[in-house]
Motif scaffolding. Structure first.
Motif, short mmCIF file in Angstrom:
data_model
loop_
_atom_site.label_atom_id
_atom_site.label_comp_id
_atom_site.label_asym_id
_atom_site.label_seq_id
_atom_site.Cartn_x
_atom_site.Cartn_y
_atom_site.Cartn_z
N CYS A 160 0.87 -1.19 0.00
CA CYS A 160 0.00 0.00 0.00
C CYS A 160 0.90 1.23 0.00
O CYS A 160 1.65 1.44 0.95
CB CYS A 160 -0.89 -0.04 1.24
SG CYS A 160 -1.97 1.41 1.45
N ASN A 195 -11.91 12.55 0.32
CA ASN A 195 -11.83 11.18 -0.17
C ASN A 195 -10.87 11.05 -1.35
O ASN A 195 -10.13 10.06 -1.47
CB ASN A 195 -13.22 10.67 -0.57
CG ASN A 195 -14.12 10.43 0.63
OD1 ASN A 195 -13.62 10.19 1.74
ND2 ASN A 195 -15.42 10.49 0.42
N CYS A 196 -10.88 12.04 -2.24
CA CYS A 196 -10.01 12.00 -3.41
C CYS A 196 -8.55 12.01 -2.99
O CYS A 196 -7.74 11.18 -3.41
CB CYS A 196 -10.31 13.17 -4.33
SG CYS A 196 -9.12 13.39 -5.69
N THR A 254 -7.44 8.87 -1.23
CA THR A 254 -7.24 7.77 -2.18
C THR A 254 -5.88 7.87 -2.85
O THR A 254 -5.22 6.86 -3.08
CB THR A 254 -8.35 7.79 -3.25
OG1 THR A 254 -9.63 7.63 -2.62
CG2 THR A 254 -8.16 6.66 -4.26
N PRO A 295 -2.79 7.19 0.48
CA PRO A 295 -3.23 6.36 1.61
C PRO A 295 -2.18 6.20 2.70
O PRO A 295 -2.51 6.16 3.88
CB PRO A 295 -3.57 5.01 0.96
CG PRO A 295 -2.74 4.98 -0.29
CD PRO A 295 -2.70 6.41 -0.76
N CYS A 347 -9.97 10.74 -10.16
CA CYS A 347 -9.65 11.56 -8.99
C CYS A 347 -8.61 12.62 -9.34
O CYS A 347 -8.73 13.78 -8.96
CB CYS A 347 -9.13 10.66 -7.86
SG CYS A 347 -8.75 11.52 -6.34
#
Length: 259
Positions: A22, A44-45, A48, A51, A192
């Motif tokens: 990740c 949220n964008c 993402t 992370p 995004c």
């Protein structure tokens, strides 16, 4: 098998093989974005795209068996889940040598060994036990040279470098450098990135002045909508039918501007 505080080393340290890594979409872009917008992880964008910066990834920890000092460890692993912390623990080998072991460990194990895991970006090393060690909760925090002298991290503010010239107010982006980083490696194919960086990703229309001939560019009042992805605004010196100097304004392919 060596026992440390009643817990086997095979349980204490887990080395991750083949785990899904990740990571941030672009480390430099996420670092700059975090410096500009400290609440970025609430979007949220942005979360993402970043992370790991937003704490949504399992930790990365140094992982080694039986090194003389934590600073000798260079192997890095990603922990298997979000409930694990990085650990450094002094151990005793079968030949009764004191060594260090580093890796990932479940928070409950850390709590049993050293108390609650501190939510800090530096290792907390306990000195009041025979076998020193500690747990910490940020990426690569379990390697140290002098634990008592680790400085706290600082975040330098960054001035946004947005570029809105020629575009409508509705078609702006926060920072041109951030968008340059995120657009790398076909980043604009991600919805995004395209929504956050409409200019860089060529999603904006470009308004230019358009006149066949005026004596000065500032005297042109007509406007035209151009393709912001393929075209640029241009003003070039020209000659009108009476051989007087003038200027022509309008849209031109970006490639022509480079030529």
């Amino acid at each position: 098998m060596i026992i440390v505080y009643g817990i086997t080393l095979s349980t204490l340290v887990l080395v991750i093989c083949g785990a899904n890594i990740c990571e941030d979409r672009n480390l430099k872009g996420c670092q700059r974005l975090a410096a500009i917008k400290q609440d970025m992880c609430q979007d949220n964008c942005m979360a993402t795209l970043c992370p790991r910066t937003c704490g949504l990834c399992p930790l990365k920890c140094y992982s080694c068996d039986h090194v003389d000092h934590p600073s000798d460890c260079h192997h890095i692993v990603q922990c298997t889940n979000m409930t694990m912390s990085c650990i450094t623990s002094q151990t005793v080998t079968s030949s009764l040598e004191k060594k260090f072991q580093l890796g990932c460990v479940d928070n409950t194990v850390c709590n049993d060994l050293y108390g609650p895991v501190p939510n800090l970006t530096q290792s907390i090393i306990r000195r009041d036990v025979d076998l020193i060690g500690g747990c910490c909760s940020s990426d690569l925090c379990n390697k140290y040279n002098e634990p008592d002298k680790i400085p706290a991290p600082t975040m330098n503010p960054v001035q946004p470098s947005g570029n809105t010239h020629g575009f409508s107010a509705a078609c702006t982006e926060m920072d041109s450098q951030v968008c340059r980083h995120f657009s790398e490696n076909n980043g604009c194919l991600l919805s995004c990135v395209a929504s956050m960086c409409p200019q860089t990703c060529g999603k904006c229309s470009l308004t230019c002045y358009e006149c066949a001939s005026v004596d000065l560019p500032g005297h042109c009042r007509n406007r035209i909508t151009c393709n912001g992805h393929q075209e640029s605004c241009i003003a070039v010196e020209s000659h009108v039918f009476n051989f007087k100097e003038g200027y022509k304004l309008g849209c031109v392919a970006k490639q022509n501007c480079k030529d």
